[in-house]
Structure formats: C-alpha cells, structure tokens
Design a protein around this motif. Sequence first.
Motif, mmCIF file in Angstrom:
data_model
loop_
_atom_site.group_PDB
_atom_site.id
_atom_site.type_symbol
_atom_site.label_atom_id
_atom_site.label_comp_id
_atom_site.label_asym_id
_atom_site.label_seq_id
_atom_site.Cartn_x
_atom_site.Cartn_y
_atom_site.Cartn_z
ATOM 1 N N VAL A 342 0.847 -1.203 0.000
ATOM 2 C CA VAL A 342 0.000 0.000 0.000
ATOM 3 C C VAL A 342 0.881 1.251 0.000
ATOM 4 O O VAL A 342 0.658 2.195 -0.763
ATOM 5 C CB VAL A 342 -0.967 -0.018 1.206
ATOM 6 C CG1 VAL A 342 -1.655 1.326 1.365
ATOM 7 C CG2 VAL A 342 -1.991 -1.137 1.054
ATOM 8 N N GLU A 343 1.915 1.236 0.844
ATOM 9 C CA GLU A 343 2.849 2.384 0.878
ATOM 10 C C GLU A 343 3.443 2.661 -0.499
ATOM 11 O O GLU A 343 3.686 3.807 -0.878
ATOM 12 C CB GLU A 343 4.024 2.092 1.820
ATOM 13 C CG GLU A 343 3.749 2.337 3.290
ATOM 14 C CD GLU A 343 4.821 1.653 4.164
ATOM 15 O OE1 GLU A 343 4.509 1.403 5.326
ATOM 16 O OE2 GLU A 343 5.935 1.362 3.664
ATOM 17 N N LEU A 344 3.694 1.598 -1.240
ATOM 18 C CA LEU A 344 4.326 1.746 -2.559
ATOM 19 C C LEU A 344 3.313 2.089 -3.647
ATOM 20 O O LEU A 344 3.657 2.160 -4.821
ATOM 21 C CB LEU A 344 5.083 0.462 -2.928
ATOM 22 C CG LEU A 344 6.357 0.203 -2.120
ATOM 23 C CD1 LEU A 344 6.864 -1.213 -2.328
ATOM 24 C CD2 LEU A 344 7.455 1.210 -2.482
ATOM 25 N N GLY A 345 2.056 2.249 -3.234
ATOM 26 C CA GLY A 345 1.044 2.723 -4.181
ATOM 27 C C GLY A 345 0.187 1.636 -4.805
ATOM 28 O O GLY A 345 -0.670 1.926 -5.637
ATOM 29 N N ALA A 346 0.417 0.376 -4.438
ATOM 30 C CA ALA A 346 -0.367 -0.710 -5.050
ATOM 31 C C ALA A 346 -1.784 -0.727 -4.480
ATOM 32 O O ALA A 346 -2.021 -0.279 -3.356
ATOM 33 C CB ALA A 346 0.311 -2.054 -4.805
ATOM 34 N N ARG A 347 -2.706 -1.260 -5.282
ATOM 35 C CA ARG A 347 -4.071 -1.464 -4.811
ATOM 36 C C ARG A 347 -4.193 -2.948 -4.463
ATOM 37 O O ARG A 347 -3.968 -3.818 -5.308
ATOM 38 C CB ARG A 347 -5.042 -1.092 -5.926
ATOM 39 C CG ARG A 347 -6.461 -1.168 -5.491
ATOM 40 C CD ARG A 347 -7.363 -0.655 -6.598
ATOM 41 N NE ARG A 347 -8.640 -1.344 -6.502
ATOM 42 C CZ ARG A 347 -9.560 -1.319 -7.429
ATOM 43 N NH1 ARG A 347 -9.374 -0.666 -8.543
ATOM 44 N NH2 ARG A 347 -10.692 -1.969 -7.256
ATOM 45 N N VAL A 348 -4.514 -3.220 -3.203
ATOM 46 C CA VAL A 348 -4.460 -4.598 -2.714
ATOM 47 C C VAL A 348 -5.862 -5.106 -2.380
ATOM 48 O O VAL A 348 -6.636 -4.426 -1.709
ATOM 49 C CB VAL A 348 -3.565 -4.685 -1.440
ATOM 50 C CG1 VAL A 348 -3.543 -6.095 -0.882
ATOM 51 C CG2 VAL A 348 -2.154 -4.205 -1.748
ATOM 52 N N ARG A 349 -6.136 -6.306 -2.874
ATOM 53 C CA ARG A 349 -7.424 -6.931 -2.589
ATOM 54 C C ARG A 349 -7.118 -8.327 -2.058
ATOM 55 O O ARG A 349 -6.487 -9.139 -2.731
ATOM 56 C CB ARG A 349 -8.204 -7.018 -3.895
ATOM 57 C CG ARG A 349 -9.655 -7.309 -3.758
ATOM 58 C CD ARG A 349 -10.326 -6.993 -5.123
ATOM 59 N NE ARG A 349 -11.595 -7.664 -5.231
ATOM 60 C CZ ARG A 349 -12.700 -7.260 -4.617
ATOM 61 N NH1 ARG A 349 -12.677 -6.185 -3.872
ATOM 62 N NH2 ARG A 349 -13.821 -7.926 -4.757
ATOM 63 N N ALA A 350 -7.542 -8.590 -0.809
ATOM 64 C CA ALA A 350 -7.085 -9.815 -0.149
ATOM 65 C C ALA A 350 -8.236 -10.762 0.169
ATOM 66 O O ALA A 350 -9.373 -10.345 0.380
ATOM 67 C CB ALA A 350 -6.371 -9.450 1.153
#
Length: 443
Positions: A342-350
């Motif tokens: 998230v810090e690196l800008g990715a969109r995460v769906r878990a």
Amino acid sequence: MIGSGYVGLVTGACLADSGNEVVCVDIDKAKIDLLLAGGVPIFEPGLAEMIARNRANGLIDFTTDKRRGIEHGDVVFIAVPTPMSDSGAADLSHVYAAAEDIGTYMDRYKVVVDKSTVPVGTADEVRAIIRKKTRHDFDLVSNPEFLKQGKAVADFMQPDRVVVGSDSQRALDVMRELYEPFLRTFHPLIAIDIRSAEMAKYAANCFLATKISFINEISNLCEKAGADISAVREAIGADKRIGYEFLFPGIGYGGSCLPKDVQALLHTAETLGADMHLLSAVEQVNSEQKTALVSKMVDRFGSRSGAKRLEGLHVGLWGLSFKPQTDDVRAAPSLVVAQRLVELGARVRAYDPEATKQAKNVLGNSIEYAGNMYDAVEGADALVLLTEWKQFQRPALQHVKSAMRQHVVFDGRNIYDPDRLRADGFEYHGMGRLRGRTMEETE
Ligand code: NAD
C-alpha cells in the motif's frame, strides 16, 4: 483456567474431554458471553465440537467471575497473554494480575500451574504475589505449552512431550494424573526444575525461529547463486540430524509466539549480561525477510522511482493469517507485506478463509477484502500467495487466468509447481527457486 484464549480454551476443552470439570475464566465479557451462547471466539480445528460436547456433558463452563473459577479448581492454570512490551521484554502484568486473583480467592490447597510463556524466574514472583494474599498452602508448577495453532487440539491430545517444572512431589503427582490420559502412547512427561521448564519454552521457540531464518538465508543465497532451495532442502533434510520440518523458505516467521519469544529471550540475556549473537541475527534476518517478496515485486513492476514505485498495480493477496488453519494475524508477515504494498502505491485486494475479520482490525480500509479467492484476483496484475491454506494449493488456474489482467504469480510459500504454472501461461516467482527455469532446463 484463567484466560480463555487459544491456550486456555484448548487446554480447558481437552481436560474436560478427559473427564475433568473445568471452569474457564476470562476478563473479556464479550468472549465469555459468546462462549455461553454456544459460540467459539477463535478458529481452531476440532475445538468447537469438543467444547459443545463437554458443555452438553456439564464438564466445561465459562465465567467472568474470577472467584467462582478459582474456588472451583484443585488445579488452577494461568493461561493469560504475555505480549511483547516496548522494551522487547515479556509484559507480565496479566500473569501478575492472575496471581493476585488466585491469592485473593484461594480457599484450600491448590496446584497453581503457569502455562503462559514467561521468562526465567517468573515463578518466584508469582509465588510471592500469591503468598502475600493467602495463608493456604499451594504449590507452583511451570507447565509450558507447546501446541501449534491450527493443530492445537491434536497436539494437546497427543503431545510430543509434556514438560512439568516443579519442586513439589505432591504437585508433580497431580500433574501426572491430569496428563496421564494424553500420555498413553509413550509420550513422555518430562519432570524438571521450574527455571529449566521456563527456559525450555523459550529455547524451543527460539530454535524453531533459528531454523526458519537459516533456511530463508540459504534461500536468498540460492537465488543469487543459481541454486534451487527446494532441491537443497530435499538434499539436507534427508540427514536425520537436520530433518525436513520447519525448513521451508517463506516470508518470515510471525504469529503470537515466535516473534515475541525471540525478543523476550534477547531481553532476558541482556538483563543477565549475556550476548546472544545468533539469536539477534535470527531476528534481523526475519525482519528483512518480511519484505523480500515486495522487493521482488518492485524489481518486476517498479517502473518509477520514489515512494510510489508500484502505483497503479493491482495485487490479489491470498492469505492473511500467519499460518494456515488459524484466524490469528498477530505479528503476521502478511500484514507487513500488505502495508508495504500500500505504501508503494499498489491497490491490494485480499482473501483469507478465516482471518479477514482479524486482519481488518489492523489494516482497516487500507486494502480491500474479497469474498472468495477468485474475487481477490479479479483484474489483478499480480497474485501474491502469503499463507498456504489448502484451498489455495490447487486453484482452478484457468479461472484465475481469466480473472487476472496480467498473469504474474509471487509464491511466498513455494506451494506451486513452477513448471505447471508456466505451462498454463503464468509468470512464476518463488522463494529461492530457479527464476524462470525448471530444474531440467538447467542441467
Ligand atoms: P490469548 O490472547 O488468545 O488469550 C488470553 C486470554 O486471557 C484472553 O482472552 C484475555 O482476555 C484473557 N485474560 C487476560 N488477562 C486476564 C486475567 N487477569 N484474568 C482472566 N483472563 C485474562 O493468548 P494465548 O495465545 O492463549 O496465549 C496465552 C499464553 O500462552 C501466552 O503466554 C503465550 O505466549 C502462550 N502460548 C501461546 C501459544 C499459542 O499458540 N497461542 C502456544 C504456546 C504458548
């Protein structure tokens, strides 16, 4: 049973199952209300059925009434948390609070059993606290718990060994009687002194942590050297002195025990003026390992520099619990991976089969949560496998492929066959495995 968490509930349920009358006490009213209503606050295979069976038989009950619980017991277990404090030392405030209560409500001779993981010398403190509060005779026993979350009931029912630290024959006899039903198939009860029992628990967990950091370090070197960690593990594990267990490379150890127990033993060593170079390195390797997978992703996708190197990347995460078969996310490396992405800008769906609720308490809305594993990878550029739940091991690959935008897999636990994935059109990145090649291709 003072404390009705992972250890208290499993111990309480298993002791009830062998015919003892158990009262589990907790200060968490919501937890006790749930248990009284027939629910179980944690996920642990076989536990819910065992609790239900023994409640129906009248052998297990739950209460927030400390007096009732303590007066009930001939044997009183302390199974409260000993989390890491800011200094790294074990926070013993819950243990001491339980000791105060036991002393306050002591009404006859009792065996007080410390099952919480506590630093060497804690038994002396606990004994002193109880002694101040009561004139009744009592014995204090250290009985460290070695159960594995996810297999806790099975481990309790058939332990590799039971360790009892005691300086009283009377208390030892009680403990032998209590554990006898679980030791029928030649599993030993190891009776030792109290301090050694306290130390044994830390030594065991620190050794396991050492194995994990060792294999992770070798795995990282394999990547640089063009060797394959799976092949290396197979080759070294055949040596009985080494063995295969706990030698899986991955994203670092986590959970409610290993990280805090390593820190606590380091703290104990520091207060005793002892250097533990090996254990310090174990901890350092582990903390670096938690982001090793993210570094691979940055190498693969990080088109730009700076803080948002993965901006625009859609990531599907499989697994949030620190290991399969538990809903526990305490100190789970998956949380570090998710936060870093998230810090690196990715969109995460878990997606996780059991731990979503717990993970949400930590990660909040910083990531999205999917209702099933395929939903998590919908439109994703990368699938990141963090916890080796069974259902992730043989996914419908065509289904995954049609859901994803780009077909890149980061396998943080080496559960997939790289050849199989590549044959199905995926780009595969494992831990310490030959990158982009199969074993045969390199021969
Ligand atoms: P947990 O947090 O799941 O449960 C502890 C429970 O104790 C909580 O429900 C809490 O509300 C309750 N509690 C706290 N203070 C209390 C008090 N004064 N009176 C009554 N209840 C109180 O913790 P856990 O995972 O069961 O761990 C307990 C201990 O066992 C720790 O020392 C841990 O290191 C050790 N241990 C844990 C495991 C494991 O796999 N979880 C394995 C071996 C040893």
